[in-house]
Design a protein around this motif. Structure first.
Motif, PDB file in Angstrom:
ATOM      1  N   PHE A   1       0.815  -1.218   0.000  1.00 32.49           N
ATOM      2  CA  PHE A   1       0.000   0.000   0.000  1.00 32.49           C
ATOM      3  C   PHE A   1       0.849   1.269   0.000  1.00 32.49           C
ATOM      4  CE2 PHE A   1      -2.231   3.430   2.171  1.00 32.49           C
ATOM      5  CZ  PHE A   1      -3.436   3.454   1.497  1.00 32.49           C
ATOM      6  N   GLY A   2       1.787   1.357   0.911  1.00 33.41           N
ATOM      7  CA  GLY A   2       2.592   2.575   1.026  1.00 33.41           C
ATOM      8  C   GLY A   2       3.375   2.879  -0.229  1.00 33.41           C
ATOM      9  N   ARG A   3       3.997   1.872  -0.802  1.00 32.78           N
ATOM     10  CA  ARG A   3       4.788   2.072  -2.015  1.00 32.78           C
ATOM     11  C   ARG A   3       3.879   2.453  -3.191  1.00 32.78           C
ATOM     12  NH1 ARG A   3       8.687  -2.436  -2.632  1.00 32.78           N
ATOM     13  NH2 ARG A   3       9.821  -1.166  -1.157  1.00 32.78           N
ATOM     14  N   VAL A   4       2.748   1.785  -3.323  1.00 34.05           N
ATOM     15  CA  VAL A   4       1.820   2.084  -4.413  1.00 34.05           C
ATOM     16  C   VAL A   4       1.329   3.523  -4.319  1.00 34.05           C
ATOM     17  CG1 VAL A   4      -0.489   1.571  -5.335  1.00 34.05           C
ATOM     18  CG2 VAL A   4       1.105  -0.292  -4.836  1.00 34.05           C
ATOM     19  N   TYR A   5       0.915   3.943  -3.142  1.00 35.11           N
ATOM     20  CA  TYR A   5       0.369   5.294  -3.008  1.00 35.11           C
ATOM     21  C   TYR A   5       1.447   6.372  -3.095  1.00 35.11           C
ATOM     22  CZ  TYR A   5      -4.478   4.118  -2.580  1.00 35.11           C
ATOM     23  OH  TYR A   5      -5.754   3.702  -2.883  1.00 35.11           O
ATOM     24  N   ALA A   6       2.649   6.063  -2.669  1.00 35.13           N
ATOM     25  CA  ALA A   6       3.755   7.017  -2.837  1.00 35.13           C
ATOM     26  C   ALA A   6       4.047   7.219  -4.315  1.00 35.13           C
ATOM     27  CB  ALA A   6       4.999   6.517  -2.099  1.00 35.13           C
ATOM     28  N   ALA A   7       4.134   6.124  -5.057  1.00 32.86           N
ATOM     29  CA  ALA A   7       4.405   6.223  -6.492  1.00 32.86           C
ATOM     30  C   ALA A   7       3.219   6.848  -7.226  1.00 32.86           C
ATOM     31  CB  ALA A   7       4.718   4.848  -7.064  1.00 32.86           C
ATOM     32  N   TYR A   8       2.022   6.512  -6.804  1.00 37.57           N
ATOM     33  CA  TYR A   8       0.822   7.051  -7.451  1.00 37.57           C
ATOM     34  C   TYR A   8       0.803   8.575  -7.393  1.00 37.57           C
ATOM     35  CZ  TYR A   8      -3.889   8.548  -8.262  1.00 37.57           C
ATOM     36  OH  TYR A   8      -4.967   9.232  -8.725  1.00 37.57           O
ATOM     37  N   GLY A   9       1.352   9.139  -6.336  1.00 35.38           N
ATOM     38  CA  GLY A   9       1.396  10.597  -6.223  1.00 35.38           C
ATOM     39  C   GLY A   9       2.057  11.249  -7.427  1.00 35.38           C
ATOM     40  N   GLY A  10       3.131  10.642  -7.922  1.00 35.81           N
ATOM     41  CA  GLY A  10       3.807  11.178  -9.096  1.00 35.81           C
ATOM     42  C   GLY A  10       2.954  11.071 -10.349  1.00 35.81           C
ATOM     43  N   ILE A  11       2.254   9.950 -10.494  1.00 40.98           N
ATOM     44  CA  ILE A  11       1.359   9.775 -11.639  1.00 40.98           C
ATOM     45  C   ILE A  11       0.239  10.804 -11.573  1.00 40.98           C
ATOM     46  CG2 ILE A  11      -0.279   8.188 -12.741  1.00 40.98           C
ATOM     47  CD1 ILE A  11       2.620   7.257 -13.052  1.00 40.98           C
ATOM     48  N   PHE A  12      -0.308  10.996 -10.376  1.00 38.27           N
ATOM     49  CA  PHE A  12      -1.394  11.966 -10.195  1.00 38.27           C
ATOM     50  C   PHE A  12      -0.938  13.372 -10.577  1.00 38.27           C
ATOM     51  CE2 PHE A  12      -3.867  14.975  -7.659  1.00 38.27           C
ATOM     52  CZ  PHE A  12      -5.147  14.642  -8.058  1.00 38.27           C
ATOM     53  N   ILE A  13       0.279  13.730 -10.219  1.00 39.45           N
ATOM     54  CA  ILE A  13       0.812  15.055 -10.574  1.00 39.45           C
ATOM     55  C   ILE A  13       0.799  15.243 -12.090  1.00 39.45           C
ATOM     56  CG2 ILE A  13       2.932  16.444 -10.662  1.00 39.45           C
ATOM     57  CD1 ILE A  13       3.558  15.286  -7.826  1.00 39.45           C
ATOM     58  N   VAL A  14       1.322  14.276 -12.805  1.00 40.92           N
ATOM     59  CA  VAL A  14       1.406  14.401 -14.266  1.00 40.92           C
ATOM     60  C   VAL A  14       0.012  14.396 -14.894  1.00 40.92           C
ATOM     61  CG1 VAL A  14       2.224  13.263 -16.366  1.00 40.92           C
ATOM     62  CG2 VAL A  14       3.726  13.468 -14.380  1.00 40.92           C
TER      63      VAL A  14
END
Length: 112
Positions: free
Chosen positions: A61-74
């Motif tokens: 969960f933590g890794r997925v949501y941390a990485a997802y933040g970058g996708i969300f930004i773009v």
């Protein structure tokens, strides 16, 4: 991680991002632009779907949501460009590139 797994993971990141942004946008339209309550409810349903999609990711969960933040930004920059007609400037593009670099490191960098 195999290439097919990375492609699948990226697909789920993009799908989740589109659900979060579009669902939030529909709720925004309801409350800020005076659109129908049904538009807001549809947005809420899409946001629930967004909450389910990341469970298909191969990491914790933590890794997925941390990485997802970058996708969300773009995706947010792209949404603003295409929907709100706000052209990204060079700082938006630099920030997006930095965010995507973080995604690659967090999610896909080989670990020993």
């Amino acid at each position: 991680m195999e290439k097919i797994d990375i492609a699948r993971s990226i697909f789920f990141f993009i799908l989740a991002g589109l659900c979060e942004i579009s669902g939030g946008y529909l709720v925004w339209l309801c409350f800020r632009e005076g659109k129908s309550v049904l538009i807001g409810l549809l947005g809420a349903v899409v946001l629930v779907i967004y909450g389910i999609i990341p469970t298909f990711q191969p990491a914790n969960f933590g890794r997925v949501y941390a990485a997802y933040g970058g996708i969300f930004i773009v995706l947010s920059i792209l949404w603003g460009w295409q929907v709100d007609k706000v052209t990204p400037d060079k700082y938006d593009l630099i920030g997006g590139l930095i965010a995507l670099t973080g995604v690659v490191i967090i999610m896909y960098w080989p670990r020993g």
